[in-house]
Design a protein around this motif. Structure first.
Motif, PDB file in Angstrom:
ATOM      1  N   THR A  27      83.289  31.196  43.387  1.00 35.78           N
ATOM      2  CA  THR A  27      82.257  32.157  43.747  1.00 35.78           C
ATOM      3  C   THR A  27      81.546  31.669  45.014  1.00 35.78           C
ATOM      4  O   THR A  27      81.685  30.511  45.413  1.00 35.78           O
ATOM      5  CB  THR A  27      81.220  32.297  42.603  1.00 35.78           C
ATOM      6  OG1 THR A  27      80.608  31.028  42.376  1.00 35.78           O
ATOM      7  CG2 THR A  27      81.879  32.803  41.335  1.00 35.78           C
ATOM      8  N   ALA A  28      80.799  32.549  45.615  1.00 39.30           N
ATOM      9  CA  ALA A  28      80.081  32.212  46.846  1.00 39.30           C
ATOM     10  C   ALA A  28      79.106  31.049  46.629  1.00 39.30           C
ATOM     11  O   ALA A  28      78.805  30.309  47.565  1.00 39.30           O
ATOM     12  CB  ALA A  28      79.341  33.433  47.375  1.00 39.30           C
ATOM     13  N   ASP A  29      78.630  30.877  45.387  1.00 42.51           N
ATOM     14  CA  ASP A  29      77.676  29.796  45.104  1.00 42.51           C
ATOM     15  C   ASP A  29      78.282  28.676  44.247  1.00 42.51           C
ATOM     16  O   ASP A  29      77.561  27.883  43.656  1.00 42.51           O
ATOM     17  CB  ASP A  29      76.418  30.352  44.450  1.00 42.51           C
ATOM     18  CG  ASP A  29      76.685  31.046  43.119  1.00 42.51           C
ATOM     19  OD1 ASP A  29      77.877  31.303  42.794  1.00 42.51           O
ATOM     20  OD2 ASP A  29      75.723  31.339  42.391  1.00 42.51           O
ATOM     21  N   SER A  30      79.608  28.588  44.206  1.00 47.83           N
ATOM     22  CA  SER A  30      80.274  27.514  43.451  1.00 47.83           C
ATOM     23  C   SER A  30      79.826  26.143  43.932  1.00 47.83           C
ATOM     24  O   SER A  30      79.546  25.948  45.111  1.00 47.83           O
ATOM     25  CB  SER A  30      81.790  27.580  43.634  1.00 47.83           C
ATOM     26  OG  SER A  30      82.378  28.503  42.779  1.00 47.83           O
ATOM     27  N   VAL A  31      79.812  25.202  43.000  1.00 47.65           N
ATOM     28  CA  VAL A  31      79.532  23.807  43.313  1.00 47.65           C
ATOM     29  C   VAL A  31      80.781  23.015  42.925  1.00 47.65           C
ATOM     30  O   VAL A  31      81.239  23.082  41.785  1.00 47.65           O
ATOM     31  CB  VAL A  31      78.304  23.290  42.545  1.00 47.65           C
ATOM     32  CG1 VAL A  31      78.060  21.827  42.858  1.00 47.65           C
ATOM     33  CG2 VAL A  31      77.081  24.137  42.870  1.00 47.65           C
ATOM     34  N   ARG A  42      79.157  22.935  48.289  1.00 51.75           N
ATOM     35  CA  ARG A  42      78.706  24.254  47.826  1.00 51.75           C
ATOM     36  C   ARG A  42      79.271  25.370  48.696  1.00 51.75           C
ATOM     37  O   ARG A  42      79.239  25.280  49.914  1.00 51.75           O
ATOM     38  CB  ARG A  42      77.188  24.321  47.858  1.00 51.75           C
ATOM     39  CG  ARG A  42      76.549  23.467  46.786  1.00 51.75           C
ATOM     40  CD  ARG A  42      75.022  23.496  46.884  1.00 51.75           C
ATOM     41  NE  ARG A  42      74.387  22.950  45.716  1.00 51.75           N
ATOM     42  CZ  ARG A  42      74.367  21.659  45.394  1.00 51.75           C
ATOM     43  NH1 ARG A  42      74.983  20.790  46.135  1.00 51.75           N
ATOM     44  NH2 ARG A  42      73.745  21.247  44.305  1.00 51.75           N
ATOM     45  N   GLY A  43      79.783  26.405  48.023  1.00 53.06           N
ATOM     46  CA  GLY A  43      80.251  27.612  48.708  1.00 53.06           C
ATOM     47  C   GLY A  43      81.732  27.560  49.060  1.00 53.06           C
ATOM     48  O   GLY A  43      82.327  26.501  49.199  1.00 53.06           O
TER      49      GLY A  43
END
Length: 95
Positions: A27-31, A42-43
């Protein structure tokens, strides 16, 4: 081996050494935690860059599946990565 269609696909993209397809499944905010001494990434763009760099650094990268946790909106995979860096150093990382 993972037992989830999404995790199976993710694992296949790692086996194919395809950072673009790996990043798309985040996802766009994956860690992303590599556990190699660097902080979390991130990202999608940063994850793609980190993964591509890893493949360049360790051309014979081997991936050993450890565990999978899934939830309604979560997929967490644990692997052990190993190989030999272009410098000749042995690499062993929990991912």
């Amino acid at each position: 081996m993972p037992a989830s269609p999404r995790a199976d696909r993710y694992h296949a993209f790692w086996e194919a050494r395809d950072p673009d397809r790996i990043a798309v499944l985040h996802t766009a905010d994956s860690v992303f935690h590599l556990n190699s001494g660097q902080g979390p990434v991130r990202g999608r763009a940063a994850i793609r860059e980190t993964v591509a760099g890893m493949f360049a650094l360790v051309p014979d990268l081997a991936i050993e599946f450890e565990s999978l946790r899934t939830g309604e909106d979560l997929c967490a995979v644990q692997w052990k990565l190993s190989g030999t860096a272009v410098s000749g150093a042995v690499v062993a990382v929990d991912l």
